[in-house]
Design a protein around this motif. Sequence first.
Motif, short mmCIF file in Angstrom:
data_model
loop_
_atom_site.label_atom_id
_atom_site.label_comp_id
_atom_site.label_asym_id
_atom_site.label_seq_id
_atom_site.Cartn_x
_atom_site.Cartn_y
_atom_site.Cartn_z
N PRO A 74 3.78 15.23 9.81
CA PRO A 74 5.02 15.99 9.66
C PRO A 74 6.23 15.10 10.00
CG PRO A 74 3.45 17.16 11.07
CD PRO A 74 2.89 15.80 10.83
N ALA A 75 7.27 15.23 9.22
CA ALA A 75 8.47 14.43 9.45
C ALA A 75 9.04 14.63 10.85
CB ALA A 75 9.53 14.77 8.40
N GLU B 181 0.84 -1.22 0.00
CA GLU B 181 0.00 0.00 0.00
C GLU B 181 0.87 1.26 0.00
OE1 GLU B 181 -3.24 2.74 0.81
OE2 GLU B 181 -3.41 0.64 0.23
N ILE B 182 1.93 1.25 0.81
CA ILE B 182 2.80 2.42 0.93
C ILE B 182 3.72 2.55 -0.28
CG2 ILE B 182 4.67 3.48 2.29
CD1 ILE B 182 3.43 2.10 4.76
N GLY B 183 4.14 1.41 -0.82
CA GLY B 183 5.08 1.42 -1.94
C GLY B 183 6.52 1.23 -1.50
N VAL B 184 6.69 0.49 -0.41
CA VAL B 184 8.03 0.17 0.09
C VAL B 184 8.17 -1.33 0.21
CG1 VAL B 184 8.28 2.35 1.35
CG2 VAL B 184 7.35 0.35 2.53
N SER B 185 9.38 -1.80 0.45
CA SER B 185 9.59 -3.23 0.58
C SER B 185 9.19 -3.70 1.99
CB SER B 185 11.06 -3.58 0.32
OG SER B 185 11.86 -3.09 1.37
N PRO B 186 8.68 -4.92 2.09
CA PRO B 186 8.38 -5.45 3.42
C PRO B 186 9.61 -5.50 4.32
CG PRO B 186 7.35 -6.81 1.73
CD PRO B 186 8.26 -5.83 1.03
N SER C 104 13.12 6.55 1.85
CA SER C 104 12.13 5.68 2.48
C SER C 104 11.41 6.42 3.59
CB SER C 104 12.79 4.41 3.03
OG SER C 104 13.34 3.65 1.99
N PHE C 105 12.16 7.18 4.38
CA PHE C 105 11.55 7.97 5.44
C PHE C 105 10.53 8.95 4.86
CE2 PHE C 105 11.66 11.81 8.19
CZ PHE C 105 11.07 11.27 9.32
N ALA C 106 10.91 9.63 3.80
CA ALA C 106 10.01 10.59 3.16
C ALA C 106 8.75 9.89 2.64
CB ALA C 106 10.72 11.31 2.01
N THR C 107 8.90 8.72 2.06
CA THR C 107 7.75 7.96 1.56
C THR C 107 6.82 7.57 2.69
OG1 THR C 107 9.04 7.10 -0.30
CG2 THR C 107 7.06 5.86 0.31
#
Length: 121
Positions: free
Chosen positions: A64-65, A32-37, A53-56
């Motif tokens: 907010p970051a 859903e997020i678009g990152v690797s498990p 990855s943090f930004a994603t």
Amino acid sequence: MTKTTVDSQRLYATLEAAKNEQGMSWRELAKEIGVSPSLLSRLGNGLKPDANSFATLVDWLRMPAETFFDHEGEDTSGLREPQLMTKLAPLLRAEKSLTPEDVEYLEKVISATVAHVKSRG
């Protein structure tokens, strides 16, 4: 000198809450997020994500970051905690099932409740 790092435990806990709320597995959440498990697994083990990855992740959370920053070596005892609505507003706005009118209404209800509780002592 203050060193700012990513609080991976806080980030992981927030992702876990989102996962549980949506009834997803970690693998489904990653998709859903678009990152690797494996990124989510590394976070669970306390490792820091890379910048992209943090930004994603924070973009997907719509938070907010700086919510996930840890300021090592900084004396935060004199800093005041952010107001409850400052913390809740991004979560309410990120909830896809709520209309802007719903969010506004909930913000008013929560603010009135907090004011009532504070007035009681």
